[in-house]
Write a protein that holds these residues in place. Structure first.
Motif, mmCIF file in Angstrom:
data_model
loop_
_atom_site.group_PDB
_atom_site.id
_atom_site.type_symbol
_atom_site.label_atom_id
_atom_site.label_comp_id
_atom_site.label_asym_id
_atom_site.label_seq_id
_atom_site.Cartn_x
_atom_site.Cartn_y
_atom_site.Cartn_z
ATOM 1 N N ARG A 112 35.800 4.112 21.081
ATOM 2 C CA ARG A 112 34.758 4.957 21.681
ATOM 3 C C ARG A 112 34.322 4.421 23.041
ATOM 4 O O ARG A 112 33.836 5.175 23.889
ATOM 5 N N THR A 130 38.014 8.413 26.178
ATOM 6 C CA THR A 130 37.801 8.968 24.836
ATOM 7 C C THR A 130 36.464 9.688 24.753
ATOM 8 O O THR A 130 35.477 9.276 25.367
ATOM 9 N N VAL A 168 35.932 9.641 18.255
ATOM 10 C CA VAL A 168 36.909 8.804 17.558
ATOM 11 C C VAL A 168 36.551 8.747 16.081
ATOM 12 O O VAL A 168 35.373 8.659 15.715
ATOM 13 N N ILE A 194 41.732 10.448 18.004
ATOM 14 C CA ILE A 194 40.997 10.358 19.263
ATOM 15 C C ILE A 194 40.937 11.732 19.932
ATOM 16 O O ILE A 194 41.973 12.357 20.162
ATOM 17 N N PRO A 217 40.228 13.149 23.401
ATOM 18 C CA PRO A 217 40.047 12.665 24.772
ATOM 19 C C PRO A 217 38.919 13.409 25.495
ATOM 20 O O PRO A 217 38.470 14.471 25.061
ATOM 21 N N PRO A 239 45.989 11.244 19.558
ATOM 22 C CA PRO A 239 45.169 12.152 20.371
ATOM 23 C C PRO A 239 45.190 13.545 19.744
ATOM 24 O O PRO A 239 46.245 14.058 19.374
#
Length: 348
Positions: A252, A257, A260, A277, A279, A311
């Motif tokens: 985080r 990011t 998370v 994650i 983004p 991601p």
């Protein structure tokens, strides 16, 4: 020589702890071999002594399981077993739990039967060095001799189990506690017979059986939930393991990011981490950024053996995502480019 758990190289502190744990398990087996023999020779017809003898026999299971599991987990992952052999710890834990639970249940039924039927076990005398001696004195002496070492072993193993995150070693430490409590209960039961309380022996046996059954239930539940991939917990199953929070906190803090969430699977000694994650808007993490994040996550805790960085556009519900998960209408792949669903598996 460097010590490994599979492909995970142990830090110096854990390497020393593992070697010490192996030594203490061999010490435990030697002690139990002597204790089992002595208790068998003096137990007579006492239910409490019989329960104590069976409990000592069952105490062989955790150290044997630990020594076998340590050898198996040292094997490197193969094509057939890509996650390695760490689950052998969970299998050993399950076997020990089943044995404890089954024997505890049997002894409770046996003890209750003796208590309800009013059986009065006779304790005779033997001739030792030309003198007649009440066998109960020998019973209590033998059981008293088996108390100090399990107390010491249990304390040492509990500390080592925390160092190694080893639940079989923790179960063994718990078993050592049951050992000395069993010995104390047997002494009370035999002394009760000596002063004319016939029911004291069956009551002591019932107490011992209850202790064995409780240990079995606790270890059986922990082994089953670990094999079912419950969230990773501390070595004593007391609370969630903090490694997930540490990984999330680090990720985080990265500038690219937004959200998370991680799920952590306990493989036995080490963890498999899946970090999802989301983004920042209009950000697409590069391979270099993901690899740098991977390496830092591995440095957080030696138990992080495998980690996958994923991601994604929205966190799954089980790691803190929205409960009202809807299919996005936007073309996320076009917006974020080819790195959108990049997954990186980390292996030493």
């Amino acid at each position: 020589m460097t010590t490994h758990f599979g492909r995970t190289e142990l830090p110096p502190a854990q390497e020393a702890a593992l070697r010490r744990a192996i030594r203490f398990e061999w010490y435990t087996l030697a002690f139990l071999a002597v204790a089992i023999t002595l208790v068998f020779l003096v137990m007579g017809s006492s239910q409490a002594m019989k329960a104590a003898w069976i409990e000592d026999l069952l105490s062989l299971a955790p150290p044997i399981a630990f020594l076998l599991a340590v050898r198996i987990v040292n094997k490197r992952p193969t094509e057939k077993y890509p996650y390695g052999f760490h689950r052998s710890v969970g299998v050993a834990h399950l076997v020990a739990g089943v044995a404890l639970f089954a024997m505890g249940a049997f002894l409770i039924v046996d003890s209750l039967t003796g208590l309800v039927s009013g059986e009065q076990p006779p304790i005779g005398t033997i001739v030792l060095f030309g003198q007649p001696i009440w066998l109960g004195w020998l019973m209590m002496a033998v059981m008293a001799l088996t108390i100090p070492l399990p107390i010491y072993f249990g304390r040492v193993k509990m500390k080592l189990a925390r160092e190694l995150h080893d639940k079989v070693l923790y179960a063994d430490a718990d078993m050592n506690k049951a050992d000395w409590m069993t010995a104390a209960g047997s002494i009370v039961g035999v002394a009760g017979i000596g002063i004319g309380l016939w029911w004291a022996d069956a009551a002591a046996a019932l107490f011992i059986a209850g202790s064995i059954l409780w240990d079995g239930m606790k270890n059986l539940r922990a082994a089953i939930t670990d094999l079912m991939d419950t969230r990773a917990t501390t070595f004593d199953d007391d609370e969630p393991h903090p490694v997930a929070q540490k990984v999330d906190a680090y990720l985080r803090g990265l500038p690219w990011t937004s959200e998370v969430g991680s799920r952590v699977r306990d493989q036995g000694h080490v963890f498999h981490v899946e970090a999802f994650i989301v983004p920042q808007p209009d950000e697409s993490p590069t391979l270099r950024q993901l690899m740098a994040a991977r390496d830092r996550c591995i440095d957080i805790d030696w138990k992080v053996q495998d980690i996958v960085l994923v991601p994604i556009d929205e966190l799954p519900e089980e790691v803190g995502g929205s409960r009202d998960v809807r299919q996005s209408e936007r073309n996320v792949s076009a917006r974020r480019g080819p790195g959108e669903h990049l997954g990186i598996t980390i292996a030493d």
